[in-house]
Write an enzyme that holds these catalytic residues in place. Sequence first.
Site, PDB file in Angstrom:
ATOM      1  CB  ALA A  14     -45.386 -35.323  60.007  1.00  0.00           C
ATOM      2  NE  ARG A  19     -43.792 -20.059  60.124  1.00  0.00           N
ATOM      3  CZ  ARG A  19     -44.264 -19.649  61.007  1.00  0.00           C
ATOM      4  NH1 ARG A  19     -44.481 -18.354  61.690  1.00  0.00           N
ATOM      5  NH2 ARG A  19     -45.114 -20.212  61.854  1.00  0.00           N
ATOM      6  CB  ALA A 386       8.348 -24.833  78.909  1.00  0.00           C
TER       7      ALA A 386
HETATM    8  C1  UD1 Z   1     -51.028 -25.783  65.971  1.00  0.00           C
HETATM    9  C2  UD1 Z   1     -52.760 -25.474  66.174  1.00  0.00           C
HETATM   10  C3  UD1 Z   1     -52.866 -24.435  66.880  1.00  0.00           C
HETATM   11  C4  UD1 Z   1     -52.185 -23.731  67.818  1.00  0.00           C
HETATM   12  C5  UD1 Z   1     -50.651 -24.285  67.908  1.00  0.00           C
HETATM   13  C6  UD1 Z   1     -49.877 -24.267  69.104  1.00  0.00           C
HETATM   14  C7  UD1 Z   1     -53.892 -27.082  65.368  1.00  0.00           C
HETATM   15  C8  UD1 Z   1     -55.395 -26.773  63.810  1.00  0.00           C
HETATM   16  N1  UD1 Z   1     -53.795 -24.883  65.387  1.00  0.00           N
HETATM   17  O1  UD1 Z   1     -51.450 -24.631  64.696  1.00  0.00           O
HETATM   18  O2  UD1 Z   1     -54.374 -23.863  66.937  1.00  0.00           O
HETATM   19  O3  UD1 Z   1     -52.594 -22.889  68.730  1.00  0.00           O
HETATM   20  O4  UD1 Z   1     -50.453 -25.516  67.244  1.00  0.00           O
HETATM   21  O5  UD1 Z   1     -48.824 -24.262  68.506  1.00  0.00           O
HETATM   22  O6  UD1 Z   1     -53.454 -28.033  65.348  1.00  0.00           O
HETATM   23  N2  UD1 Z   1     -47.972 -31.307  62.227  1.00  0.00           N
HETATM   24  C9  UD1 Z   1     -47.922 -33.165  61.210  1.00  0.00           C
HETATM   25  N3  UD1 Z   1     -48.786 -33.337  60.449  1.00  0.00           N
HETATM   26  C10 UD1 Z   1     -48.764 -32.313  59.852  1.00  0.00           C
HETATM   27  C11 UD1 Z   1     -49.840 -30.881  60.474  1.00  0.00           C
HETATM   28  C12 UD1 Z   1     -48.986 -30.816  61.250  1.00  0.00           C
HETATM   29  O7  UD1 Z   1     -47.037 -33.462  62.223  1.00  0.00           O
HETATM   30  O8  UD1 Z   1     -49.946 -32.562  59.255  1.00  0.00           O
HETATM   31  C13 UD1 Z   1     -47.174 -31.260  63.241  1.00  0.00           C
HETATM   32  C14 UD1 Z   1     -46.182 -29.958  63.009  1.00  0.00           C
HETATM   33  O9  UD1 Z   1     -44.932 -31.013  62.805  1.00  0.00           O
HETATM   34  C15 UD1 Z   1     -46.142 -29.349  64.450  1.00  0.00           C
HETATM   35  C16 UD1 Z   1     -47.610 -29.747  65.135  1.00  0.00           C
HETATM   36  O10 UD1 Z   1     -48.220 -30.933  64.621  1.00  0.00           O
HETATM   37  O11 UD1 Z   1     -45.445 -29.790  64.963  1.00  0.00           O
HETATM   38  C17 UD1 Z   1     -48.391 -28.516  64.661  1.00  0.00           C
HETATM   39  O12 UD1 Z   1     -48.629 -27.813  63.787  1.00  0.00           O
HETATM   40  P1  UD1 Z   1     -48.096 -26.678  62.905  1.00  0.00           P
HETATM   41  O13 UD1 Z   1     -48.865 -26.466  61.859  1.00  0.00           O
HETATM   42  O14 UD1 Z   1     -47.310 -25.832  63.825  1.00  0.00           O
HETATM   43  O15 UD1 Z   1     -49.215 -25.937  63.620  1.00  0.00           O
HETATM   44  P2  UD1 Z   1     -49.790 -24.676  63.737  1.00  0.00           P
HETATM   45  O16 UD1 Z   1     -50.191 -23.848  62.626  1.00  0.00           O
HETATM   46  O17 UD1 Z   1     -48.589 -23.914  64.497  1.00  0.00           O
END
Ligand code: UD1
Length: 511
Positions: A14, A19, A386
């Site tokens: 989601a 970035r 050709a």
């Molecule tokens: C998350 C982990 C972190 C881990 C890292 C690995 C948490 C709190 N942290 O951090 O420990 O090292 O992944 O890559 O989980 N997403 C949703 N809904 C939301 C938020 C996120 O669907 O409300 C999805 C994002 O699209 C993504 C995944 O969850 O695919 C991870 O979210 P992201 O915000 O990238 O978490 P990180 O900060 O990378």
Amino acid sequence: MPQPHLRTVVVLAAGEGKRMKSALPKVLHPLLGRTLVGHVLAAAAPLRADRTVVVVGHGADQVRAHLAEVAPEATPVLQAQQLGTGHAVRIALEAVPDATGTVVVINGDVPLLRAETVAALVEAHEGAGAAATVLAAEVPDPTGLGRIVRDADGRLAQIVEERDATPEQRALREINAGIYAFDVARLRDGLGKLSTDNDQGEEYLTDVFGLLRDAGEPVAVHVAADHVETLGCNDRVELAALRGLLRDRVNAGWMRSGVSILDPHTTWIDVTVTVERDAVVDQNTQLRGASVVGAGAVVGPDVTLIDTTVGAGATVLRSHAVSAEVGAGASVGPYAYLRPAARLAEKSKVGTFVEVKNSELGAGAKVPHLTYVGDATIGAKANIGAATIFVNYDGVNKHRTVVGEGAFVGCDTSLIAPVEVGDGAYVAAGSAIAQDVPPGALGVTRAPQRNIDGWVARKRPGTVSAAAAERARQAAEDASGGAAAAREGERIHEGGRSVGGPSGAGDTATE
Ligand code: UD1
Ligand code: MG
């Protein structure tokens, strides 16, 4: 107690992926034949989950449409506001109220994850009867990732996000890969207790581990053998790095299975492609989509194949092909363009600067040079000279041309469709053919040739051509002892050259 094997897979997709700076949701960015989320779903596919739930939010419509195409069995669930990974999983589980056993949760942005690793995580989790198991990895640079914090006995104490971590915790290089297995009942318990008391004010899925542990539940860490698999994708620099790593993995796999890849750094093979034994892939080559390269075929250098099949022993050199079929032993290029539904039978040839669209070439048929073949059927062993153009478009509609078996079309011919050149028929070079040529006949539309003597001397005096012509005239005069010197006026020869024989039909077309 061993868990039942009813499984649920939850993919978190989601997030916006700020970035990436893209109109395309991050999880839809392509990487060697699949989107990021497509790779994740493929890694989870061998689990044969009972239910697969994908949490969508940013670009939900686009992500849903993509899922309908690549994973129609998956259920998209909307997380309207991205309130954290814990919140996302809670919403996902609402869609599967009857779920029992193991639920596997995977971040949608870890495309290098292999199915074997997910399977090993689940096996370790179920084998240990754990409430929750996290996939971890030792990485050279843990910046931005959640850290695995272990207690004095080396057991998981908690997972801490970098922004909430102490300096000592930040120094840890063991990270949370964002891939987990949970017992669904205990996961629901944990999710119910999550707070938003952290730097981002979000519900962290990772906090479930600390909560379960504090409740005396067994939580575990499964360490990935290769940290590369756990790399996430946050911007396009990382995406390019992942693409290079995946390219190397794919190429190594094909080389180990008997394919020669002459320059692996410039060879890009989608994960969806098949390459058979003893095929040779030369440099600067891209094999994409559902392409198949047959045994012993030689493809490259400088070739792009998209959804194209190349038969055993065929050769494709410096060419571009889309949704085409190249038969066994056929030869394509250099510099050919095969468009959708170009079908080349065995041992046929499409040569240099030739474009083929929606056309069949029979076995051994040849189109060696400078030709457009559109909407045609060309019989076995026919030869197309050709600069032949298959004139398929009248400005409104497309029409077909049929060239019979063993037919011979001279150079610089227009075949104006709909038209048929019969079996074994010839077409004289330079003809514009708009009427059928019966089998065995010669079709010719050329005007008789006229030579206008002395024209250059009169009309282009003072040019290089006039000087050369004058020298030739002198030489001829000298050779005939000046006897034929007297030339009066201009003479016009009608029908200077017959078009009847094979040379008239343009046999210079073949090599
Ligand atoms: C998350 C982990 C972190 C881990 C890292 C690995 C948490 C709190 N942290 O951090 O420990 O090292 O992944 O890559 O989980 N997403 C949703 N809904 C939301 C938020 C996120 O669907 O409300 C999805 C994002 O699209 C993504 C995944 O969850 O695919 C991870 O979210 P992201 O915000 O990238 O978490 P990180 O900060 O990378
Ligand atoms: Mg992330």
